[in-house]
Design a protein around this motif. Structure first.
Motif, PDB file in Angstrom:
ATOM      1  N   ASN A  12     -13.698  10.632 -12.502  1.00 27.37           N
ATOM      2  CA  ASN A  12     -12.709  10.776 -13.570  1.00 27.37           C
ATOM      3  C   ASN A  12     -11.547  11.668 -13.177  1.00 27.37           C
ATOM      4  OD1 ASN A  12     -11.860  10.508 -16.448  1.00 27.37           O
ATOM      5  ND2 ASN A  12     -12.157  12.723 -16.403  1.00 27.37           N
ATOM      6  N   SER A  13     -11.826  12.725 -12.425  1.00 28.61           N
ATOM      7  CA  SER A  13     -10.771  13.690 -12.120  1.00 28.61           C
ATOM      8  C   SER A  13     -10.919  14.246 -10.714  1.00 28.61           C
ATOM      9  CB  SER A  13     -10.801  14.844 -13.136  1.00 28.61           C
ATOM     10  OG  SER A  13     -12.050  15.504 -13.103  1.00 28.61           O
ATOM     11  N   LYS A  31      -9.084  27.453 -10.257  1.00 29.62           N
ATOM     12  CA  LYS A  31      -9.337  26.020 -10.238  1.00 29.62           C
ATOM     13  C   LYS A  31      -8.195  25.279 -10.920  1.00 29.62           C
ATOM     14  CE  LYS A  31     -14.398  26.356 -10.144  1.00 29.62           C
ATOM     15  NZ  LYS A  31     -15.674  25.973 -10.780  1.00 29.62           N
ATOM     16  N   GLU A  32      -7.961  24.071 -10.436  1.00 33.77           N
ATOM     17  CA  GLU A  32      -6.913  23.210 -10.985  1.00 33.77           C
ATOM     18  C   GLU A  32      -7.467  21.794 -11.064  1.00 33.77           C
ATOM     19  OE1 GLU A  32      -2.244  22.157  -9.835  1.00 33.77           O
ATOM     20  OE2 GLU A  32      -3.274  23.844  -8.887  1.00 33.77           O
ATOM     21  N   VAL A  33      -7.094  21.055 -12.085  1.00 33.66           N
ATOM     22  CA  VAL A  33      -7.649  19.710 -12.267  1.00 33.66           C
ATOM     23  C   VAL A  33      -6.536  18.721 -12.581  1.00 33.66           C
ATOM     24  CG1 VAL A  33      -8.127  20.081 -14.722  1.00 33.66           C
ATOM     25  CG2 VAL A  33      -9.385  18.324 -13.477  1.00 33.66           C
ATOM     26  N   ILE A  34      -6.676  17.500 -12.034  1.00 31.22           N
ATOM     27  CA  ILE A  34      -5.783  16.385 -12.354  1.00 31.22           C
ATOM     28  C   ILE A  34      -6.674  15.197 -12.721  1.00 31.22           C
ATOM     29  CG2 ILE A  34      -3.948  14.843 -11.556  1.00 31.22           C
ATOM     30  CD1 ILE A  34      -3.289  16.869  -9.378  1.00 31.22           C
ATOM     31  N   THR A  49      -9.155   0.016  -7.144  1.00 33.21           N
ATOM     32  CA  THR A  49      -7.890  -0.702  -7.278  1.00 33.21           C
ATOM     33  C   THR A  49      -6.809  -0.035  -6.437  1.00 33.21           C
ATOM     34  OG1 THR A  49      -7.091   0.575  -9.164  1.00 33.21           O
ATOM     35  CG2 THR A  49      -8.512  -1.350  -9.640  1.00 33.21           C
ATOM     36  N   GLU A  50      -5.775  -0.804  -6.091  1.00 29.64           N
ATOM     37  CA  GLU A  50      -4.651  -0.278  -5.317  1.00 29.64           C
ATOM     38  C   GLU A  50      -3.970   0.863  -6.079  1.00 29.64           C
ATOM     39  OE1 GLU A  50      -1.830   0.755  -2.777  1.00 29.64           O
ATOM     40  OE2 GLU A  50      -3.505  -0.590  -2.302  1.00 29.64           O
ATOM     41  N   LYS A  51      -3.818   0.683  -7.395  1.00 30.70           N
ATOM     42  CA  LYS A  51      -3.172   1.706  -8.224  1.00 30.70           C
ATOM     43  C   LYS A  51      -3.964   3.007  -8.206  1.00 30.70           C
ATOM     44  CE  LYS A  51      -1.386   2.400 -12.921  1.00 30.70           C
ATOM     45  NZ  LYS A  51      -1.241   1.796 -14.266  1.00 30.70           N
ATOM     46  N   ALA A  52      -5.291   2.894  -8.337  1.00 36.07           N
ATOM     47  CA  ALA A  52      -6.143   4.091  -8.347  1.00 36.07           C
ATOM     48  C   ALA A  52      -6.115   4.797  -6.991  1.00 36.07           C
ATOM     49  CB  ALA A  52      -7.579   3.713  -8.718  1.00 36.07           C
ATOM     50  N   MET A  53      -6.154   4.017  -5.905  1.00 34.70           N
ATOM     51  CA  MET A  53      -6.122   4.623  -4.571  1.00 34.70           C
ATOM     52  C   MET A  53      -4.810   5.365  -4.343  1.00 34.70           C
ATOM     53  SD  MET A  53      -8.132   2.037  -1.951  1.00 34.70           S
ATOM     54  CE  MET A  53      -7.309   0.492  -2.369  1.00 34.70           C
ATOM     55  N   ALA A  54      -3.680   4.734  -4.698  1.00 36.73           N
ATOM     56  CA  ALA A  54      -2.373   5.356  -4.487  1.00 36.73           C
ATOM     57  C   ALA A  54      -2.245   6.653  -5.296  1.00 36.73           C
ATOM     58  CB  ALA A  54      -1.266   4.379  -4.874  1.00 36.73           C
ATOM     59  N   LYS A  55      -2.698   6.613  -6.551  1.00 42.35           N
ATOM     60  CA  LYS A  55      -2.620   7.804  -7.414  1.00 42.35           C
ATOM     61  C   LYS A  55      -3.448   8.948  -6.842  1.00 42.35           C
ATOM     62  CE  LYS A  55      -3.198   9.234 -12.243  1.00 42.35           C
ATOM     63  NZ  LYS A  55      -3.549   8.798 -13.611  1.00 42.35           N
ATOM     64  N   ASN A  56      -4.622   8.637  -6.331  1.00 49.64           N
ATOM     65  CA  ASN A  56      -5.495   9.680  -5.798  1.00 49.64           C
ATOM     66  C   ASN A  56      -4.990  10.234  -4.471  1.00 49.64           C
ATOM     67  OD1 ASN A  56      -8.431  10.173  -7.208  1.00 49.64           O
ATOM     68  ND2 ASN A  56      -7.488   8.251  -7.840  1.00 49.64           N
ATOM     69  N   LYS A  61      -2.549  14.849  -1.541  1.00 46.84           N
ATOM     70  CA  LYS A  61      -1.412  15.459  -0.838  1.00 46.84           C
ATOM     71  C   LYS A  61      -0.956  16.731  -1.555  1.00 46.84           C
ATOM     72  CE  LYS A  61       0.514  11.177   1.094  1.00 46.84           C
ATOM     73  NZ  LYS A  61       1.621  10.184   0.971  1.00 46.84           N
ATOM     74  N   TYR A  62      -0.909  16.658  -2.880  1.00 47.81           N
ATOM     75  CA  TYR A  62      -0.488  17.814  -3.667  1.00 47.81           C
ATOM     76  C   TYR A  62      -1.478  18.965  -3.496  1.00 47.81           C
ATOM     77  CZ  TYR A  62      -0.005  20.811  -7.766  1.00 47.81           C
ATOM     78  OH  TYR A  62       0.104  21.909  -8.584  1.00 47.81           O
ATOM     79  N   PHE A  63      -2.771  18.678  -3.580  1.00 45.25           N
ATOM     80  CA  PHE A  63      -3.779  19.730  -3.445  1.00 45.25           C
ATOM     81  C   PHE A  63      -3.808  20.299  -2.020  1.00 45.25           C
ATOM     82  CE2 PHE A  63      -6.741  18.501  -7.228  1.00 45.25           C
ATOM     83  CZ  PHE A  63      -5.929  19.234  -8.087  1.00 45.25           C
ATOM     84  N   LYS A  64      -3.574  19.450  -1.032  1.00 51.72           N
ATOM     85  CA  LYS A  64      -3.514  19.949   0.353  1.00 51.72           C
ATOM     86  C   LYS A  64      -2.361  20.943   0.504  1.00 51.72           C
ATOM     87  CE  LYS A  64      -2.962  18.637   5.181  1.00 51.72           C
ATOM     88  NZ  LYS A  64      -2.461  17.623   6.134  1.00 51.72           N
ATOM     89  N   LYS A  65      -1.210  20.603  -0.105  1.00 51.72           N
ATOM     90  CA  LYS A  65      -0.052  21.504  -0.055  1.00 51.72           C
ATOM     91  C   LYS A  65      -0.368  22.823  -0.748  1.00 51.72           C
ATOM     92  CE  LYS A  65       4.849  21.799  -1.238  1.00 51.72           C
ATOM     93  NZ  LYS A  65       5.958  21.214  -2.013  1.00 51.72           N
TER      94      LYS A  65
END
Length: 305
Positions: A12-13, A31-34, A49-56, A61-65
């Motif tokens: 879910n997140s 902690k931070e959650v998306i 799905t392609e949409k779910a993979m792209a969003k994740n 990338k954001y969490f790595k930064k």
């Protein structure tokens, strides 16, 4: 002192924990959650799905930064039920590696249960703890004491999975609840029969369903992990909360203090799972722990404990 980052890619997140570890203790952590729903619309074929993979991937990338800005010496990223079950998980793992440079550790059910126990039992000593971890795709039941696992199992019944299968409308119809309960009887029967024979000193719950229930209990306007941690919820409170939620249209739930809009559709099924376990084990309360598999993954794989 070691600075470590851990990323939990759940059904879910996605969650990030940044922490400082000193002398086998967490000195500071945040902690931070998306809400990313990697498991959304997997359907009968079990495909991400392609949409779910792209969003994740964007969230990773954001969490790595964030981890790099924090100065983390090590970043651990792990995935659970949805990735574990996905027929096209290898494609997703390769894309993550290519686009972020990170290798995702995919935990099997046993490993997920173990890291959940390691995290939840942090701070408890010499007690038999039953940890209930209701995720999006699965629920882990783990009985143990500190790093000793006495019993563990992973059951394919999570808040997202059960909502998609059985909740056809909001307010929720009694016939849907009956079908959900019938499914839980089949899925949880063996595990609960075994647990009934064992000594359980305390029941802990971890994960988004549990912490959201505690947040609603406190009527929290802003999520505060220190407020949530070690909150005791009685079964009566959870029963009343479920009855309230099931009778509401989805948009009405948005007004409940402590309930994130992104969880409003799946929270009834998640709470129903916790209630079902408590009922069958004749337990009247559960302790909500903010220490969970993020702490557990660092204890097991962070090389600082």
């Amino acid at each position: 002192m070691s600075k470590i980052a851990a990323i939990d890619l759940g059904t879910n997140s996605m969650r990030l924990m940044l922490c400082e570890v000193v002398g086998k203790k967490f000195r500071t952590k945040s902690k931070e959650v998306i809400t990313t729903r990697i498991g959304k619309d997997m359907g009968h074929k079990g495909l991400l799905t392609e949409k779910a993979m792209a969003k994740n991937i964007e969230a990773i990338k954001y969490f790595k930064k964030r981890a790099e800005e924090y100065g983390a010496e090590k970043t651990i990223i792990f995935a659970t039920s949805a990735i574990r079950d996905a027929a096209n998980k290898d494609l997703f793992l390769e894309r993550v590696k290519d686009e972020t440079g990170l290798d995702i550790m995919v935990l099997n059910g046993e490993e997920e249960a173990e890291v959940g126990m390691l995290g939840a039992s942090y701070g408890f000593e010499d007690e038999n703890l039953l940890v209930i971890d209701v995720g999006g795709g699965s629920t882990e039941l783990v009985l143990g004491s500190e790093d000793k696992i006495l019993y563990s199992t992973s059951i394919n019944a999570g808040a997202v999975r059960m909502t998609e299968k059985y909740v056809k409308s909001n307010p929720i119809q009694q016939s849907d609840i009956q079908e959900l309960e019938k499914s839980l009887e089949t899925l949880f029967s063996d595990a609960l029969n075994q647990l009934k024979e064992k000594k359980i000193d305390k029941v802990l719950a971890i994960g988004g369903t549990a912490t959201t229930a505690a947040s609603i209990f406190h009527k929290a306007r802003v999520y505060d992990w220190e407020l949530i941690h070690n909150t005791i919820l009685n079964k009566t409170f959870l029963d009343n909360l479920f009855e309230t939620l099931k009778s509401m249209p989805l948009k009405e739930r948005y007004n409940i203090k402590g309930l994130q809009k992104e969880r409003a559709d799946i929270i009834p099924a998640g709470i129903f799972i916790i209630l079902y376990v408590l009922e069958k084990l004749n337990k009247e309360q559960v302790i909500i722990s903010e220490n969970d598999n993020l702490e557990g993954i660092i204890i097991k794989y962070g090389e600082v404990f």
